[in-house]
Design a protein around this motif. Structure first.
Motif, PDB file in Angstrom:
ATOM      1  N   MET A   1       0.832  -1.204   0.000  1.00 43.26           N
ATOM      2  CA  MET A   1       0.000   0.000   0.000  1.00 43.26           C
ATOM      3  C   MET A   1       0.861   1.246   0.000  1.00 43.26           C
ATOM      4  SD  MET A   1      -3.077  -1.140   2.556  1.00 43.26           S
ATOM      5  CE  MET A   1      -1.994  -1.941   3.703  1.00 43.26           C
ATOM      6  N   ILE A   2       1.941   1.227   0.838  1.00 42.74           N
ATOM      7  CA  ILE A   2       2.867   2.355   0.823  1.00 42.74           C
ATOM      8  C   ILE A   2       3.456   2.524  -0.552  1.00 42.74           C
ATOM      9  CG2 ILE A   2       5.066   3.186   1.727  1.00 42.74           C
ATOM     10  CD1 ILE A   2       2.831   3.361   3.730  1.00 42.74           C
ATOM     11  N   TRP A  80      -4.367  16.071  10.724  1.00 46.38           N
ATOM     12  CA  TRP A  80      -4.331  15.249   9.515  1.00 46.38           C
ATOM     13  C   TRP A  80      -5.277  14.080   9.725  1.00 46.38           C
ATOM     14  CZ3 TRP A  80      -1.872  17.911   6.007  1.00 46.38           C
ATOM     15  CH2 TRP A  80      -0.851  18.787   6.392  1.00 46.38           C
ATOM     16  N   ASN A  81      -5.979  13.650   8.654  1.00 39.69           N
ATOM     17  CA  ASN A  81      -6.854  12.494   8.815  1.00 39.69           C
ATOM     18  C   ASN A  81      -6.120  11.213   8.413  1.00 39.69           C
ATOM     19  OD1 ASN A  81      -6.997  12.359   6.002  1.00 39.69           O
ATOM     20  ND2 ASN A  81      -9.011  13.329   5.884  1.00 39.69           N
ATOM     21  N   LYS A  82      -6.847  10.130   8.208  1.00 35.68           N
ATOM     22  CA  LYS A  82      -6.208   8.829   7.984  1.00 35.68           C
ATOM     23  C   LYS A  82      -5.592   8.679   6.612  1.00 35.68           C
ATOM     24  CE  LYS A  82      -8.942   6.319  11.403  1.00 35.68           C
ATOM     25  NZ  LYS A  82      -9.870   5.178  11.663  1.00 35.68           N
ATOM     26  N   GLY A  83      -5.758   9.655   5.743  1.00 41.32           N
ATOM     27  CA  GLY A  83      -5.087   9.605   4.455  1.00 41.32           C
ATOM     28  C   GLY A  83      -5.840   8.787   3.429  1.00 41.32           C
ATOM     29  N   ASP A  88      -2.943   1.764   6.210  1.00 34.97           N
ATOM     30  CA  ASP A  88      -1.482   1.738   6.154  1.00 34.97           C
ATOM     31  C   ASP A  88      -0.811   2.282   7.415  1.00 34.97           C
ATOM     32  OD1 ASP A  88      -1.770   4.494   5.950  1.00 34.97           O
ATOM     33  OD2 ASP A  88      -0.915   4.660   3.928  1.00 34.97           O
ATOM     34  N   GLY A  89      -1.619   2.814   8.347  1.00 31.03           N
ATOM     35  CA  GLY A  89      -1.052   3.328   9.584  1.00 31.03           C
ATOM     36  C   GLY A  89      -0.422   4.699   9.454  1.00 31.03           C
ATOM     37  N   ALA A 109       6.597   0.185  12.214  1.00 26.65           N
ATOM     38  CA  ALA A 109       5.270   0.206  12.834  1.00 26.65           C
ATOM     39  C   ALA A 109       4.926   1.623  13.282  1.00 26.65           C
ATOM     40  CB  ALA A 109       5.252  -0.748  14.023  1.00 26.65           C
ATOM     41  N   GLY A 110       3.637   1.960  13.130  1.00 28.00           N
ATOM     42  CA  GLY A 110       3.209   3.299  13.485  1.00 28.00           C
ATOM     43  C   GLY A 110       3.627   4.352  12.482  1.00 28.00           C
TER      44      GLY A 110
END
Length: 241
Positions: A1-2, A80-83, A88-89, A109-110
């Motif tokens: 996803m990244i 900022w929202n979840k994008g 994807d964190g 992570a994170g």
């Protein structure tokens, strides 16, 4: 996803040996951010990318109105929202940083970022630590509030504050350059990298057109002055939904 987010960015460059904040080589003086692809003009009222306009013509499409700052609060614009990829964190800010990396950082992570290389277009500086980056709203949130032709609702303000559907609304730049800019418009501030001025003006105008934002007269005159020095610069934008 990244990996999918990197489609907004540029090919990786071998710059890892550069120090933390250094002037980019002359070959990188021009703007490295990808321009949106042009298409035929959309039908009236229909969404879609507009055909390229000269900078002068694009400025002429902007509504001129006095600014109105009374009542502004930064938290009116939720960020900022979840994008784009909620799973994807990474929030919008981190997704923009990932998308604009010239050399991708490691993602733990994170959404903790380690390494990576970026070029800050405002000051032509190479950054090798994501913590030294700010994600700037190209038209600052206070300026957006000043320029709303009619008051926006909370959903539209959040949409602007997290807009990744255009490559221009948000930009990763050095923290120092972003804080120098603050909430200033082009009549009050321009990037220290003069080679970026034409792109800066076009992106500012395109973002205001995308979001149907007005300009004040001093801002308009500053933009027209820039257009005189940028005769081949064009503006392409897609109206926000």
């Amino acid at each position: 996803m990244i990996k999918n987010l990197m489609l907004r960015g540029l090919p990786a460059l071998t710059l890892a040996a550069l120090p933390l904040l250094t002037t980019a080589p002359a070959s990188h003086a021009a703007d490295l951010r990808p321009a949106p692809a042009a298409s035929s003009p959309a039908a009236p009222g229909a969404p879609g990318v507009r055909a390229p306009l000269s900078l002068f013509d694009a400025i002429d499409q902007l509504t001129v109105a006095e600014e109105h700052r009374e009542g502004y609060k930064r938290d009116l614009y939720k960020h900022w929202n979840k994008g784009l990829v909620a799973s994807d964190g990474c929030d919008t800010r981190k997704e923009v940083i990932l998308a604009e990396a010239l050399e991708a950082p490691q993602v733990a992570a994170g959404c903790k970022l380690t390494g990576g290389v970026w070029r800050s277009a405002y000051d032509d500086v190479v950054v090798t630590d994501a913590a030294r980056l700010d994600v700037d709203h190209f038209v600052p949130l206070a300026e957006v509030y000043d320029s709303e032709r009619t008051p926006w609702d909370a959903a539209r303000r959040e949409a602007y504050a997290n807009d990744q559907n255009s490559p221009d609304t948000l930009i990763a730049v050095s923290a120092a350059s972003n804080r120098s800019k603050a909430d200033k418009d082009p009549a009050q501030w321009m990037p220290t990298d003069g080679s970026y001025h034409c792109t800066y003006a076009a992106t500012w105008v395109g973002t205001k057109l995308r979001w149907d934002l007005a300009v004040d007269e001093a801002e308009r005159q500053a933009l027209l002055g820039l257009a005189e020095d940028c005769p081949t610069t064009t503006v392409v934008y897609e109206p926000a939904a």
